[in-house]
Design a protein around this motif. Structure first.
Motif, PDB file in Angstrom:
ATOM      1  N   GLU A 336       0.824  -1.208   0.000  1.00 41.45           N
ATOM      2  CA  GLU A 336       0.000   0.000   0.000  1.00 41.45           C
ATOM      3  C   GLU A 336       0.860   1.261   0.000  1.00 41.45           C
ATOM      4  OE1 GLU A 336      -3.069   0.382  -0.421  1.00 41.45           O
ATOM      5  OE2 GLU A 336      -4.048  -1.512   0.039  1.00 41.45           O
ATOM      6  N   LEU A 337       2.029   1.176   0.639  1.00 44.58           N
ATOM      7  CA  LEU A 337       2.927   2.330   0.663  1.00 44.58           C
ATOM      8  C   LEU A 337       3.420   2.659  -0.741  1.00 44.58           C
ATOM      9  CD1 LEU A 337       4.404   4.418   2.403  1.00 44.58           C
ATOM     10  CD2 LEU A 337       6.249   2.737   2.714  1.00 44.58           C
ATOM     11  N   GLY A 338       3.787   1.637  -1.500  1.00 44.18           N
ATOM     12  CA  GLY A 338       4.203   1.878  -2.879  1.00 44.18           C
ATOM     13  C   GLY A 338       3.084   2.455  -3.720  1.00 44.18           C
ATOM     14  N   LEU A 339       1.867   1.929  -3.542  1.00 45.89           N
ATOM     15  CA  LEU A 339       0.720   2.438  -4.292  1.00 45.89           C
ATOM     16  C   LEU A 339       0.351   3.853  -3.863  1.00 45.89           C
ATOM     17  CD1 LEU A 339      -1.428  -0.816  -4.254  1.00 45.89           C
ATOM     18  CD2 LEU A 339      -0.342   0.213  -6.253  1.00 45.89           C
ATOM     19  N   LEU A 340       0.543   4.155  -2.590  1.00 47.34           N
ATOM     20  CA  LEU A 340       0.278   5.509  -2.100  1.00 47.34           C
ATOM     21  C   LEU A 340       1.178   6.514  -2.800  1.00 47.34           C
ATOM     22  CD1 LEU A 340      -1.067   7.483  -0.099  1.00 47.34           C
ATOM     23  CD2 LEU A 340       0.739   6.881   1.539  1.00 47.34           C
ATOM     24  N   HIS A 341       2.438   6.163  -2.970  1.00 45.36           N
ATOM     25  CA  HIS A 341       3.360   7.058  -3.679  1.00 45.36           C
ATOM     26  C   HIS A 341       2.909   7.255  -5.126  1.00 45.36           C
ATOM     27  CE1 HIS A 341       6.753   8.062  -1.016  1.00 45.36           C
ATOM     28  NE2 HIS A 341       6.471   6.916  -0.390  1.00 45.36           N
ATOM     29  N   GLU A 342       2.412   6.211  -5.750  1.00 45.68           N
ATOM     30  CA  GLU A 342       1.940   6.373  -7.126  1.00 45.68           C
ATOM     31  C   GLU A 342       0.744   7.311  -7.178  1.00 45.68           C
ATOM     32  OE1 GLU A 342       0.676   3.567 -10.901  1.00 45.68           O
ATOM     33  OE2 GLU A 342      -0.296   3.275  -8.962  1.00 45.68           O
ATOM     34  N   ARG A 343      -0.201   7.167  -6.223  1.00 40.08           N
ATOM     35  CA  ARG A 343      -1.357   8.074  -6.205  1.00 40.08           C
ATOM     36  C   ARG A 343      -0.913   9.512  -5.996  1.00 40.08           C
ATOM     37  NH1 ARG A 343      -3.600   3.875  -3.054  1.00 40.08           N
ATOM     38  NH2 ARG A 343      -3.426   5.095  -1.120  1.00 40.08           N
ATOM     39  N   ALA A 344       0.103   9.696  -5.152  1.00 38.18           N
ATOM     40  CA  ALA A 344       0.620  11.046  -4.933  1.00 38.18           C
ATOM     41  C   ALA A 344       1.261  11.587  -6.208  1.00 38.18           C
ATOM     42  CB  ALA A 344       1.623  11.037  -3.790  1.00 38.18           C
ATOM     43  N   ALA A 345       1.991  10.733  -6.923  1.00 37.43           N
ATOM     44  CA  ALA A 345       2.627  11.167  -8.163  1.00 37.43           C
ATOM     45  C   ALA A 345       1.590  11.561  -9.208  1.00 37.43           C
ATOM     46  CB  ALA A 345       3.530  10.052  -8.702  1.00 37.43           C
ATOM     47  N   ARG A 346       0.443  10.891  -9.185  1.00 34.02           N
ATOM     48  CA  ARG A 346      -0.634  11.214 -10.122  1.00 34.02           C
ATOM     49  C   ARG A 346      -1.541  12.325  -9.595  1.00 34.02           C
ATOM     50  NH1 ARG A 346      -1.650   7.685 -14.281  1.00 34.02           N
ATOM     51  NH2 ARG A 346      -0.500   5.709 -14.284  1.00 34.02           N
ATOM     52  N   ARG A 347      -1.237  12.807  -8.393  1.00 32.82           N
ATOM     53  CA  ARG A 347      -2.014  13.862  -7.741  1.00 32.82           C
ATOM     54  C   ARG A 347      -3.461  13.441  -7.492  1.00 32.82           C
ATOM     55  NH1 ARG A 347       0.112  19.337 -10.945  1.00 32.82           N
ATOM     56  NH2 ARG A 347       2.327  19.077 -10.414  1.00 32.82           N
ATOM     57  N   VAL A 348      -3.614  12.157  -7.205  1.00 36.45           N
ATOM     58  CA  VAL A 348      -4.932  11.640  -6.847  1.00 36.45           C
ATOM     59  C   VAL A 348      -5.196  11.864  -5.362  1.00 36.45           C
ATOM     60  CG1 VAL A 348      -6.361   9.550  -6.734  1.00 36.45           C
ATOM     61  CG2 VAL A 348      -4.895   9.952  -8.712  1.00 36.45           C
ATOM     62  N   VAL A 349      -4.128  11.956  -4.572  1.00 35.89           N
ATOM     63  CA  VAL A 349      -4.244  12.189  -3.137  1.00 35.89           C
ATOM     64  C   VAL A 349      -3.513  13.483  -2.790  1.00 35.89           C
ATOM     65  CG1 VAL A 349      -2.190  10.802  -2.682  1.00 35.89           C
ATOM     66  CG2 VAL A 349      -3.851  11.163  -0.860  1.00 35.89           C
ATOM     67  N   ASP A 350      -4.101  14.293  -1.884  1.00 35.50           N
ATOM     68  CA  ASP A 350      -3.454  15.560  -1.542  1.00 35.50           C
ATOM     69  C   ASP A 350      -2.319  15.327  -0.542  1.00 35.50           C
ATOM     70  OD1 ASP A 350      -4.454  15.656   1.207  1.00 35.50           O
ATOM     71  OD2 ASP A 350      -6.387  16.165   0.337  1.00 35.50           O
ATOM     72  N   GLU A 351      -1.537  16.386  -0.296  1.00 35.15           N
ATOM     73  CA  GLU A 351      -0.328  16.245   0.508  1.00 35.15           C
ATOM     74  C   GLU A 351      -0.632  15.825   1.944  1.00 35.15           C
ATOM     75  OE1 GLU A 351       3.679  18.826   1.721  1.00 35.15           O
ATOM     76  OE2 GLU A 351       2.129  19.673   0.401  1.00 35.15           O
ATOM     77  N   ASN A 352      -1.654  16.421   2.553  1.00 34.81           N
ATOM     78  CA  ASN A 352      -1.984  16.088   3.933  1.00 34.81           C
ATOM     79  C   ASN A 352      -2.414  14.632   4.067  1.00 34.81           C
ATOM     80  OD1 ASN A 352      -1.405  18.682   4.847  1.00 34.81           O
ATOM     81  ND2 ASN A 352      -3.528  19.388   4.584  1.00 34.81           N
ATOM     82  N   ALA A 353      -3.278  14.196   3.139  1.00 33.19           N
ATOM     83  CA  ALA A 353      -3.738  12.806   3.171  1.00 33.19           C
ATOM     84  C   ALA A 353      -2.567  11.855   2.933  1.00 33.19           C
ATOM     85  CB  ALA A 353      -4.831  12.585   2.131  1.00 33.19           C
TER      86      ALA A 353
END
Length: 383
Positions: A336-353
């Motif tokens: 999930e940590l690796g996938l979280l980084h991908e979502r952040a790279a795609r700007r699907v998740v904001d910085e705080n989240a």
């Protein structure tokens, strides 16, 4: 560190909304089955129900076997299955019946011709819409769970299996009540339960893949992808029904070959997605090595399903159920940590989240490692 239980990030605990949804879908399933009871004798209903339920465990196992790299929360999977078996099949059954009555009353067609017409052009629209709604709900309320096409296929397959199970009860009951009796039932079971048990999951997987794609994107292309997936599901469903209704044995073979081709493409897509996840782990986890929560051996273990399985076997052998649970938590949190980084790279998740989920996942990994069996000379990072 997070002030609440870090396992919230794994979303493995049912919420009040989920429990309420399960109650509603359960009521719908009971209503749908009650119609079947009314339409047939109790003994016939039991026979139909048993035949419909019999292959479900095997089919569920086959679907979940594709979901081993990053398993979806059980609560979400249960809800998707229940939606298909309850809400979707009840609403679709009512609307299809109304459409059949309308066509029969307004068109100069025999009962058989009206059924074939509705099955080919009406039922696919109604049924794929009802099944697809749960996928739209995931996109709206559980977007973070849709990390790639595999997730879309899994959720679509769950709702499709639930729908097919409930629908098969009606079909088997109709076959029993027909003039053909046992012979008609045998033919129906072979056609629906043996030759095409994955038909509904395959139809709806078109929507699942499209919704998963939309979850990773922004802008108008999200709407276009969903519309394309919806249309694909309806066309595939209509092709199957039309070939079975009008094409005879040759049409059935063409439809069956089409489904097999779609199945092969989806399986290839799942394996390609698995390689994508491995690449994410190999890209985003090495920077965490200074935390001592992950090292090169752990990344190697996480990069292949056989090595993951071997690590779980090691944890169970040396640490029992507690060790096994710790290893499962570690593997899931790291993935999930690796996938979280991908979502952040795609700007699907904001910085705080991102930072909140990152801290929770790292805490889970830390807690899990603390519970690994203390065995010198071997460990999960030595595979």
């Amino acid at each position: 560190m997070t002030s609440r239980d870090p396992r919230w990030v794994l979303k493995d605990r049912p919420s009040f909304a989920l429990i309420t949804g399960l109650v509603l879908t359960g009521i719908c399933a009971l209503v749908s089955l009650s119609f079947d009871v009314i339409n047939g004798a109790p003994v016939q209903f039991v026979i139909a129900l048993v035949l419909a339920l019999a292959p479900v465990p095997l089919l569920l196992a086959a679907v979940l076997a594709l979901d081993r790299m990053e398993p979806e929360p059980r609560s979400n999977l249960i809800f998707a299955f229940a939606w298909g078996a309850g809400v979707a099949v009840l609403v679709a059954g009512v609307v299809n019946s109304l459409n059949l009555h309308y066509v029969t009353d307004t068109a100069n067609l025999s009962a058989a011709s009206a059924r074939n017409l509705v099955a080919t052009f009406g039922a696919p629209v109604v049924e794929e819409t009802m099944k697809g709604l749960v996928l739209l709900g995931l996109l709206r309320f559980r977007r973070a769970e849709l990390d790639g096409p595999t997730d879309g296929v899994i959720y679509a397959s769950m709702v499709g299996l639930g729908f097919a199970m409930s629908e098969n009860v009606s079909y088997y009951l109709q076959a029993l009540n027909s003039e053909a009796g046992g012979v008609g039932l045998a033919v129906t079971v072979v056609l629906r339960g043996i030759l095409s048990p994955f038909a509904h999951p395959l139809f709806t997987s078109m929507i699942g893949v499209a919704v998963a794609y939309a979850a990773q994107r922004h802008g108008p292309e999200r709407v276009f992808s969903i519309m394309a997936g919806w249309a694909g599901a309806m066309v595939l469903h209509g092709l199957w029904n039309g070939m079975v209704s009008y094409g005879g044995f040759r049409g059935l073979m063409i439809a069956y070959a089409t489904l097999l081709l779609v199945l092969a493409v989806l399986i290839a897509l799942v394996f390609r997605d698995r390689r994508r996840i491995v690449a994410l782990l190999q890209r985003y986890l090495p920077p965490y090595e200074p935390t001592r929560l992950v090292d090169a051996g752990d990344i190697q273990m996480l990069s292949a399903l056989p090595r993951r399985r071997k690590a779980r076997q090691w944890a169970r052998a040396h640490g029992g159920k507690r060790g096994l649970r710790a290893m499962r938590d570690y593997q899931l949190a790291a993935t999930e940590l690796g996938l979280l980084h991908e979502r952040a790279a795609r700007r699907v998740v904001d910085e705080n989240a991102f930072h909140e989920e990152q801290r929770a996942l790292l805490e889970i990994m830390s807690m899990a490692r603390a519970q690994f069996p203390a065995v010198s000379g071997s460990g999960p990072g030595s595979w």
